[in-house]
Design an enzyme around this catalytic site. Structure first.
Site, PDB file in Angstrom:
ATOM      1  N   LYS A  19      15.554 -52.154 -70.895  1.00  0.00           N
ATOM      2  CA  LYS A  19      14.594 -52.008 -71.997  1.00  0.00           C
ATOM      3  C   LYS A  19      14.644 -53.218 -72.917  1.00  0.00           C
ATOM      4  CE  LYS A  19      14.062 -47.885 -73.301  1.00  0.00           C
ATOM      5  NZ  LYS A  19      14.437 -46.546 -73.808  1.00  0.00           N
ATOM      6  N   ARG A  76      17.275 -46.455 -79.537  1.00  0.00           N
ATOM      7  CA  ARG A  76      17.037 -45.993 -78.171  1.00  0.00           C
ATOM      8  C   ARG A  76      18.015 -46.650 -77.197  1.00  0.00           C
ATOM      9  NH1 ARG A  76      10.956 -47.114 -76.831  1.00  0.00           N
ATOM     10  NH2 ARG A  76      11.054 -45.207 -75.605  1.00  0.00           N
ATOM     11  N   GLY A  87      15.413 -39.967 -69.233  1.00  0.00           N
ATOM     12  CA  GLY A  87      15.823 -38.727 -69.865  1.00  0.00           C
ATOM     13  C   GLY A  87      17.315 -38.488 -69.923  1.00  0.00           C
ATOM     14  N   MET A  96      19.791 -40.404 -71.319  1.00  0.00           N
ATOM     15  CA  MET A  96      20.519 -40.804 -72.520  1.00  0.00           C
ATOM     16  C   MET A  96      19.646 -40.589 -73.749  1.00  0.00           C
ATOM     17  SD  MET A  96      22.690 -44.048 -71.137  1.00  0.00           S
ATOM     18  CE  MET A  96      21.267 -44.755 -70.348  1.00  0.00           C
ATOM     19  N   ARG A 150       8.830 -51.265 -67.747  1.00  0.00           N
ATOM     20  CA  ARG A 150       9.879 -51.345 -66.730  1.00  0.00           C
ATOM     21  C   ARG A 150       9.217 -51.122 -65.383  1.00  0.00           C
ATOM     22  NH1 ARG A 150      12.740 -45.695 -68.683  1.00  0.00           N
ATOM     23  NH2 ARG A 150      11.052 -44.298 -68.115  1.00  0.00           N
ATOM     24  N   HIS A 185       9.552 -35.134 -68.103  1.00  0.00           N
ATOM     25  CA  HIS A 185      10.876 -35.325 -67.510  1.00  0.00           C
ATOM     26  C   HIS A 185      10.929 -34.776 -66.084  1.00  0.00           C
ATOM     27  CE1 HIS A 185      15.066 -33.936 -66.696  1.00  0.00           C
ATOM     28  NE2 HIS A 185      15.340 -35.149 -67.116  1.00  0.00           N
ATOM     29  N   GLU A 208      38.786 -45.914 -34.425  1.00  0.00           N
ATOM     30  CA  GLU A 208      38.816 -44.887 -35.466  1.00  0.00           C
ATOM     31  C   GLU A 208      40.227 -44.616 -35.971  1.00  0.00           C
ATOM     32  OE1 GLU A 208      37.282 -41.221 -33.676  1.00  0.00           O
ATOM     33  OE2 GLU A 208      37.719 -42.083 -31.710  1.00  0.00           O
ATOM     34  N   SER A 264      33.015 -49.710 -30.964  1.00  0.00           N
ATOM     35  CA  SER A 264      32.124 -48.963 -31.840  1.00  0.00           C
ATOM     36  C   SER A 264      32.980 -48.333 -32.921  1.00  0.00           C
ATOM     37  CB  SER A 264      31.375 -47.879 -31.054  1.00  0.00           C
ATOM     38  OG  SER A 264      30.515 -47.167 -31.916  1.00  0.00           O
ATOM     39  N   THR A 318      33.409 -44.578 -38.135  1.00  0.00           N
ATOM     40  CA  THR A 318      33.857 -44.650 -39.532  1.00  0.00           C
ATOM     41  C   THR A 318      34.144 -43.287 -40.146  1.00  0.00           C
ATOM     42  OG1 THR A 318      31.531 -44.846 -40.183  1.00  0.00           O
ATOM     43  CG2 THR A 318      32.823 -46.881 -40.011  1.00  0.00           C
ATOM     44  N   ASN A 319      33.646 -42.201 -39.541  1.00  0.00           N
ATOM     45  CA  ASN A 319      34.011 -40.881 -40.073  1.00  0.00           C
ATOM     46  C   ASN A 319      35.523 -40.677 -39.949  1.00  0.00           C
ATOM     47  OD1 ASN A 319      31.261 -40.596 -40.288  1.00  0.00           O
ATOM     48  ND2 ASN A 319      31.062 -39.204 -38.555  1.00  0.00           N
ATOM     49  N   CYS A 344      28.988 -46.381 -35.611  1.00  0.00           N
ATOM     50  CA  CYS A 344      28.266 -45.168 -35.221  1.00  0.00           C
ATOM     51  C   CYS A 344      28.604 -43.969 -36.097  1.00  0.00           C
ATOM     52  CB  CYS A 344      28.536 -44.820 -33.761  1.00  0.00           C
ATOM     53  SG  CYS A 344      30.276 -44.446 -33.421  1.00  0.00           S
ATOM     54  N   TYR A 397      25.073 -54.097 -34.216  1.00  0.00           N
ATOM     55  CA  TYR A 397      24.132 -52.997 -34.421  1.00  0.00           C
ATOM     56  C   TYR A 397      24.754 -51.931 -35.317  1.00  0.00           C
ATOM     57  CZ  TYR A 397      26.863 -50.224 -31.065  1.00  0.00           C
ATOM     58  OH  TYR A 397      27.877 -49.542 -30.434  1.00  0.00           O
TER      59      TYR A 397
END
Length: 885
Positions: free
Chosen positions: A29, A99, A108, A110, A355, A471, A757, A776, A779-780, A843, A863
């Site tokens: 702002k 403000r 909305g 803050m 904005r 809002h 993994e 591969s 990542t879980n 993956c 990939y």
């Protein structure tokens, strides 16, 4: 000494080129107010207290040093010099607004305080200098009410109730009907409420008022609703907010004054047409809070809606023409669709904010593509303008136009899309129902920032009051939730949990349907249709595909999912989880028979039953992915996931295996593990029971040989931690391949690699790469094993960890780049050192997360693989990562 206050307006702009336009320092702002003033637009003078002061405010125990107080005094003097008014002057007082203004828009979330500087003396001066006592007492009434709520944190409802009683006692319907005398009496009642609740009189010293408001706005950065919004939108907690103090201009000075919110293009559709609302004789909070239903900005919008109140274009043609001129200037200057707040004071236009506007995904696509066609931005900039996660909105269903509809009422089409769900009347209940798997519609008279968690949990939002820029509408569009606002035909009794309309009543748990594109509210559930992603979407994806380097694959186990992913542009399969095929009701008995067998012969008998089923599964997927790579993970989960639990299930397996139930139960007990996710699973199954992987490999190669255009199978061995494990499993796969090729008289290309993994696998990647053609990154599990956190149980505490800054984001949603990411970088580097042409991909669920995709691009992976409906998100995110890299 650090400068914390920067002035703007009246021909003054503090700071050098590193400050001007710096949203990190001035907030969005503040930077844009200075920007608008610098290009000659009518901006009330003011000053910005920087985001750095927000950080210092908390570090200093929520206090301000004398040096900052001196800077603020200098800023007030600047406003006084430009306006010719004095702060606290009893005859002609300067009033200011206070403000918030964070780096990114948080609508909305803050706090704001308007009309600051009024007290029992200055209100008389304002009445005299303006010549309008009603306006002066209305402003004082508003100020006490807002200050009591925002700064003193008193019961807002008590003030609203007093206002409603004052209207009822006088037979009024609108706030604007209250006379100066009515408002003066109301002010007296408000002050009594403050003293009764606060224990002290309402503050009369304007300096105390100012510092109370500045502290409250900084304090609102740590409000619960702001924290929730930051968590939902991945906004770092250490950014802080700026505070903007600005000379008040008044939209509540009679019929030639107004306030409004406008967009330079339609934020719902992206159409190049002005979009907005205004209220005559009102202040800005009246529009955004939905307290009064506003009027349309343009005549075309009013006529489309069939509304009677005059548009601004008709009621204030000269001011509207000036506003349209400002729209054109702002779009050209900022090269994006702008969200604008403005005030008209006695016929003079003032700009209060601009904005980049929140918009739906459909609008974002159209605006980006149109602006590129108009020459405002390049194709590459257009690609970077669209939030990849916003594309998820385009996958939302629309109502079947041929389905019957029991239309109850119609409101404003505030946010597009369709949703059905059970009615709930408060945010907490919405969250509770959603956690139980229920689809809910949040029904409110009007939403407030405190409802943010319920709005996120709900499938759709319905409000009785508010306009297209209220809002509810703004937040719903940002979240991609369908929203119908300003539905005046409904009455809501939140206490008794009843919605009434047209003589019909609906309680909590009753199902309704919203059409956010038309504003219709319907009883019951209406069938939906899946959207087609064409037009602007297709154009932007073509541009994105030209820009990206990484390939995008999908995680899929069925031909239907594979086809969906291909339709979304997937370039192969990065993860086919074969265990998902085993859970089919027709196969689970044979799987259990195989697991519970106590000999290789018994296991092979069961596997012989599964072989044709697996072959058929793979053939269906390969047909869809003809000629493309398909990564197939051999059986991975612990065996307990397949074991029977009910007596009848044991009986079925016993009958199929030809053994007694008690013997099977004994075998199941022998297989029990205390921590199965770190136990007998992944390649450990293949090492101990190689016939399982042998059957799966045979099924893969037999299926591939059936097709004229063969895929490229990439056979992935899961949970490898040592080179020797991969060597042993590769021998099993290669042997099965040679047998099938000999039988079929045909050879096909294939690769054998592994899923990284385990931390040990990442650290030993150079050795593992000696026999693995690809890595591969799963990542879980890599996140679980690196952090020592169970994904299935972490939801209980991870939100607290994020709130306390232990993790910046949920590490199962967005990759832990510092920790898990470092292991990926090590594995990639070591793998390439051994095998320069090694193929590297990801993956896990992170493959559909834009921040994680950016990391993958920076690390040089080949990939990413995502769920079918996230393939478009991954394509766009990969393009943006390449362009920004």
């Amino acid at each position: 000494m650090t400068q914390y206050v920067f002035r703007f307006g009246g021909g003054v702009s503090d700071g050098d080129d590193t400050v001007r336009g710096n949203k990190n320092l001035l907030g969005g702002k503040g930077a844009n107010l200075d920007g608008m003033a610098s290009i000659g637009l009518p901006v009330p003078p003011g000053f910005t207290i920087t985001t750095e002061m927000c950080t210092a405010y908390y570090a200093n125990g929520q206090s301000f040093p004398d040096s900052v107080r001196a800077e603020v005094a200098h800023g007030i003097a600047h406003i006084e010099a430009v306006t010719g008014k004095s702060f606290g002057d009893a005859s002609d007082p300067l009033l200011v607004s206070v403000r918030s203004g964070a780096r990114v828009s948080m609508p909305g979330m803050m706090d704001t305080v308007l009309n600051l500087g009024l007290n029992d003396e200055t209100v008389e001066g304002l009445a005299a200098s303006s010549g309008d006592p009603r306006f002066a007492w209305d402003s004082y009434r508003r100020f006490i009410q807002m200050y009591a709520d925002v700064v003193l944190e008193l019961d807002h409802g008590a003030f609203e109730e007093a206002l409603e009683i004052a209207k009822e006692d006088n037979g009024y319907y609108l706030d604007t009907e209250l006379t100066a005398g009515d408002l003066k009496s109301l002010v007296s009642e408000y002050k009594n409420l403050v003293e009764a609740q606060w224990g002290k009189p309402f503050p009369q010293n304007v300096q105390d008022q100012l510092w109370g408001a500045v502290g409250a706005v900084f304090g609102s950065w740590e409000s619960e609703r702001a924290k929730v919004y930051r968590r939902l939108n991945s906004i770092p907690s250490d950014w802080g907010t700026a505070v903007n103090v600005q000379a008040m201009v008044f939209g509540n000075m009679g019929e030639t004054s107004a306030t409004g919110v406008a967009f330079t293009r339609d934020p719902a559709t992206g159409e190049n047409a002005y979009y907005g609302e205004y209220l005559i004789n009102a202040q800005g909070e009246d529009v955004v809070a939905g307290i009064r239903t506003p009027q349309y900005l343009t005549t075309a919008a009013r006529e489309r809606a069939g509304a009677k109140p005059l548009s601004m274009e008709e009621a204030m043609p000269e001011v509207y023409a000036e506003l349209a001129r400002v729209f054109a200037i702002l779009e050209t200057h900022y090269r994006d669709m702008q969200d604008i707040e403005f005030t008209v004071e006695r016929g003079t236009l003032w700009m209060l904010q601009t904005r980049s506007g929140k918009r739906t995904a459909k609008a974002a696509l159209k605006i980006a593509v149109d602006m590129a066609a108009e020459g405002l931005i390049s194709e590459e900039e257009a690609v970077c303008r669209v939030d990849p996660m916003a594309l998820d909105q385009l996958l939302h269903p629309t109502l079947d136009p041929d389905a019957p509809r029991d239309v109850l009422t119609k409101g404003l089409p505030a946010s597009p899309g369709a949703a059905s769900g059970k009615i709930v009347f408060d945010a907490d209940t919405a969250e509770q129902f959603a956690q139980m798997g229920e689809s809910v519609i949040l029904v409110r008279v009007e939403t407030s920032p405190e409802d943010i968690h319920g709005m996120h949990a709900a499938k759709g939002i319905l409000t009785a009051r508010g306009g297209m820029t209220s809002h509810a509408a703004v937040v719903a569009r940002g979240m991609g939730r369908p929203c119908v606002s300003g539905a005046g035909g409904i009455s809501i009794d939140a206490k008794d949990k009843v919605l009434r309309t047209g003589g019909r009543s609906f309680g909590e748990g009753d199902v309704i349907t919203l059409d956010g594109s038309t504003g219709e509210v319907m009883a019951g559930e209406v069938p939906t249709l899946q959207p087609e992603l064409v037009g602007d979407f297709g154009t932007l994806m073509v541009w994105a595909d030209k820009a990206r380097r990484m390939k995008v694959r999908t995680n899929a186990e069925t031909p239907a999912d594979a086809q969906t992913a291909r339709d979304f542009g997937a370039e192969g399969i990065g993860l086919c989880r074969t265990e998902h095929m085993f859970f089919d009701a027709a196969r689970i008995t044979a799987v259990r028979q195989m697991i519970l067998a106590d000999s290789e012969a018994g296991r092979r008998a069961a596997l012989d039953k599964l072989l044709p089923e697996q072959r058929s599964d793979f053939a269906g997927i390969f047909k869809v992915m003809a000629g493309l790579p398909v990564t197939i993970r051999l059986l991975d989960p612990p065996l307990h996931e397949f074991l029977p639990h009910e007596e009848s299930e044991f009986a079925d397996v016993a009958q199929a295996a030809g053994v007694g139930i008690e013997l099977l139960k004994q075998r199941a007990s022998e297989l029990h593990e205390f921590n199965p996710m770190l136990g007998h699973r992944g390649c450990r199954l293949g090492v101990t029971f190689p016939e399982i992987y042998e059957m799966q490999a045979r099924a893969i190669f037999e299926a591939a040989c059936l097709l004229e255009i063969a895929p490229v199978p990439e056979i992935m061995i899961p949970l490898v931690g040592t080179k020797r494990e991969l060597e042993l499993m590769k021998e099993v796969v290669d042997k099965a391949a040679e047998q099938v090729f000999a039988e079929q008289g045909r050879r096909i290309e294939y690769l054998v690699g592994t899923m990284i993994e385990l931390p040990r696998a990442a650290l030993m990647a150079d050795k593992i790469a000696e026999c693995g053609a690809f890595f591969s990154f799963g990542t879980n599990d890599l996140t679980q094993t690196t952090l020592g956190v169970s994904r299935d149980d972490a939801a209980r505490f991870l939100s607290v960890y994020v709130d306390k800054g232990i993790y910046e984001r949920d590490p199962f949603v967005s990759l832990d780049i510092e920790g898990v990411g470092q292991l990926i970088e090590i594995a990639a580097q070591k793998g390439r050192a051994t095998r320069p042409d090694i193929k590297l991909g990801i993956c896990g669920e992170h493959g559909g997360d834009p921040a994680s995709i950016a990391f993958c691009e920076a690390t040089g992976l080949d990939y990413v693989s995502a769920s079918p409906y996230r393939v478009p998100i991954a394509r766009l995110a990969a393009a943006q990562a390449a362009l920004r890299g």
